[in-house]
Design a protein around this motif. Structure first.
Motif, PDB file in Angstrom:
ATOM      1  N   LYS A 350       0.833  -1.203   0.000  1.00 37.90           N
ATOM      2  CA  LYS A 350       0.000   0.000   0.000  1.00 37.90           C
ATOM      3  C   LYS A 350       0.872   1.260   0.000  1.00 37.90           C
ATOM      4  CE  LYS A 350      -4.263  -1.551  -0.076  1.00 37.90           C
ATOM      5  NZ  LYS A 350      -5.108  -1.287  -1.231  1.00 37.90           N
ATOM      6  N   ASP A 367     -10.351  -1.259   1.532  1.00 39.06           N
ATOM      7  CA  ASP A 367     -10.837  -1.295   0.155  1.00 39.06           C
ATOM      8  C   ASP A 367     -12.258  -1.852   0.209  1.00 39.06           C
ATOM      9  OD1 ASP A 367      -8.433  -0.406  -0.783  1.00 39.06           O
ATOM     10  OD2 ASP A 367      -8.010  -2.156  -2.053  1.00 39.06           O
ATOM     11  N   GLU A 375     -12.695  -4.154  -6.716  1.00 40.01           N
ATOM     12  CA  GLU A 375     -12.466  -2.904  -5.984  1.00 40.01           C
ATOM     13  C   GLU A 375     -13.238  -1.732  -6.602  1.00 40.01           C
ATOM     14  OE1 GLU A 375      -8.353  -1.746  -5.372  1.00 40.01           O
ATOM     15  OE2 GLU A 375      -8.962   0.336  -5.113  1.00 40.01           O
ATOM     16  N   GLY A 378     -10.964   2.647  -2.691  1.00 43.03           N
ATOM     17  CA  GLY A 378      -9.731   2.405  -1.950  1.00 43.03           C
ATOM     18  C   GLY A 378      -9.509   3.572  -1.008  1.00 43.03           C
TER      19      GLY A 378
HETATM   20 MN    MN Z   1      -6.816   0.762  -4.636  1.00 46.44          MN
END
Ligand code: MN
Ligand code: ATP
Length: 452
Positions: A350, A367, A375, A378
């Motif tokens: 990340k 997420d 996704e 985020g």
């Molecule tokens: Mn993301």
């Protein structure tokens, strides 16, 4: 006088005078009269016009009327004997503004593939599907502003041209006026790019105005030819001061549900169209999303769920991997059967700005994964501790001087804060059931494609 669109005209009382302006969808010539279906984009449904052969200039109008022609027709709204609509327009005068040669017009009455329609993006808004997509897209944009404004968030505009590459390493489009890149001689006296996210600037605003959101175009130059990625897309990025990961998740879930409820309520006709022709069961799926609490799973637990799933994934599952779309979809679609919020991802996969957890190996990231897409959001709590952030920047191999102002936010009146980014086109995919992200933005940008 206010020009009324078909959506309004269809709500009028019988026997009112009206003018319709739009494009002809079909003409059925019955010799002594004609049926003309007109659409103006305000609603999925057409206004049916019935034109008697004895109105002035009938023959001349009929010779020019064809699918695709633009018309202004005035007359009287009357009760329709047909069961498809309550009202129809009894024409008194027909003016054809722009003719349309049926032999050449690319939009024939038959069904076209979405691939073909992308090649005629200047005409595809005239199709039922694209019209419905653009109306839902509009409603979602409006719902976004409503939601955040009601919560007291300020709408902030962050720059499109940026000197910082938000996360260090994202694929960015370079902005230059030179043939050969030379930062010092270039327009801004330094390297400049199209933004991949407004977040860092959003944080500046939140650290003064408390709660803000951005809603603007975002660019990614990665060569990802998928049905979920565009080179130019729109992102909504709220940022909240005095907020932690829990506040962030609460806001994101409430926002998604608000959008879903908003379209269920305001785009009924279009959703029924999508339910019938694009995704059977769409409305039920959306109602389920609006009414059930999202699932919550920490990343570490998600990994063990994936391992125990017995599924053969293309990308092997191991703690520390960046989840692929197949993993995300399994979790949302099959394991949870509803949206799921994954939290506490490994630090290494990340971005540097995410707040370090006490376990020393994960960060306060979240997420949101949804069925069909994977996704959609985020986000994270941001690292507000100056010393921790400085070390993180170093560990990630980033240059301290590139982030001097970002660090100063932690030096002067730092506060815990959190935010997230939602890909607007993914939200449109999610709420319409459309399969390809290139079909939910009017002018898609992807590798090899920047026509129109
Ligand atoms: Mn993301
Ligand atoms: P993905 O893993 O799906 O490529 P990401 O993790 O790189 O996405 P973020 O940087 O977290 O994406 O961006 C925030 C949100 O923006 C994502 O959750 C997604 O909804 C959307 N998004 C990201 N990249 C794209 C893209 N290329 N086209 C459309 N939407 C995107």
């Amino acid at each position: 006088m206010l020009k009324k669109k078909i959506k309004e005209l269809l709500k009028e009382k019988p026997n009112t005078q009206a003018v319709v302006r739009g494009w002809v969808r079909t003409v059925r010539d019955q010799k002594s009269f004609a049926f003309i279906e007109v659409n103006d984009g305000s609603t999925l449904g057409n206004l049916q016009v019935i034109a008697d052969a004895n109105i002035p200039h009938y023959a001349e109008a009929m010779s020019k009327l064809a699918t695709g022609a633009s018309v202004v027709i005035s007359g009287e709204l009357v009760e329709s004997p047909g069961k498809n609509q309550a009202l129809e327009l009894k024409a008194k005068e027909i003016r054809v503004l722009g003719t349309c040669d049926p032999a050449k017009y690319p939009l024939q009455k038959k069904r076209h593939t979405f691939e073909f329609l992308r090649t005629i993006a200047h005409l595809r808004p005239r199709t039922n599907t694209q019209g419905a997509v653009l109306r839902v897209r509009n409603a979602l944009a409006f719902a976004t502003h409503l939601f955040f404004q009601q919560r007291g968030f300020l709408y902030i505009q962050t720059p499109i041209i940026t000197g910082s590459d938000c996360e260090g390493g994202g694929e960015m489009f370079r902005v230059t006026t030179l043939e050969k890149p030379d930062p010092e001689k270039d327009f801004f006296g330094k390297s400049a790019y199209l933004t991949v996210s407004g977040q860092l600037e959003g944080e500046i605003a939140a650290c003064a105005l408390s709660d803000i959101y951005t809603f603007g175009p975002t660019f990614r130059a990665e060569n990802s030819n998928t049905s979920r990625h565009l080179a130019e897309f729109w992102m909504i990025e709220p940022e909240m001061a005095f907020a932690d990961l829990k506040d962030n998740m609460e806001c994101a879930e409430a926002y998604l549900k608000f959008c879903v409820r908003y379209v269920l309520e305001h785009c009924k006709e279009d959703l029924e169209f999508f339910d019938k022709f694009i995704e059977n069961g769409l409305i039920g799926r959306l109602q389920h999303v609006a009414n059930s609490p999202f699932a919550h799973i920490p990343y570490t637990e998600a990994i063990s769920i994936l391992k125990k799933s017995g599924k053969q994934f293309e990308f092997p599952v191991e703690w520390g991997i960046d989840l692929q779309s197949e993993h995300e979809r399994y979790l949302a679609e099959e394991h949870c059967k509803k949206p799921v919020i994954l939290t506490d991802y490994p630090t290494d996969i990340k971005s540097f700005y995410m707040r370090a957890n006490t376990d020393g190996k994960t960060v306060a990231a979240m997420d949101i994964l949804v069925p069909k897409i994977g996704e959609i959001i985020g986000g994270s709590q941001r690292e507000e501790r100056l010393d921790v952030l400085e070390k993180k920047i170093q560990d990630f191999g980033l240059k301290r001087e590139d982030y001097w102002w970002y660090l100063e936010l932690r030096e002067y009146g730092s506060v815990p804060h959190a935010g997230f980014g939602l890909g607007f086109e993914r939200l449109v995919l999610f709420t319409t059931g459309m399969e390809n992200i290139r079909d939910v933005i009017p002018f898609p940008r992807y590798p090899g494609h920047a026509e129109f």
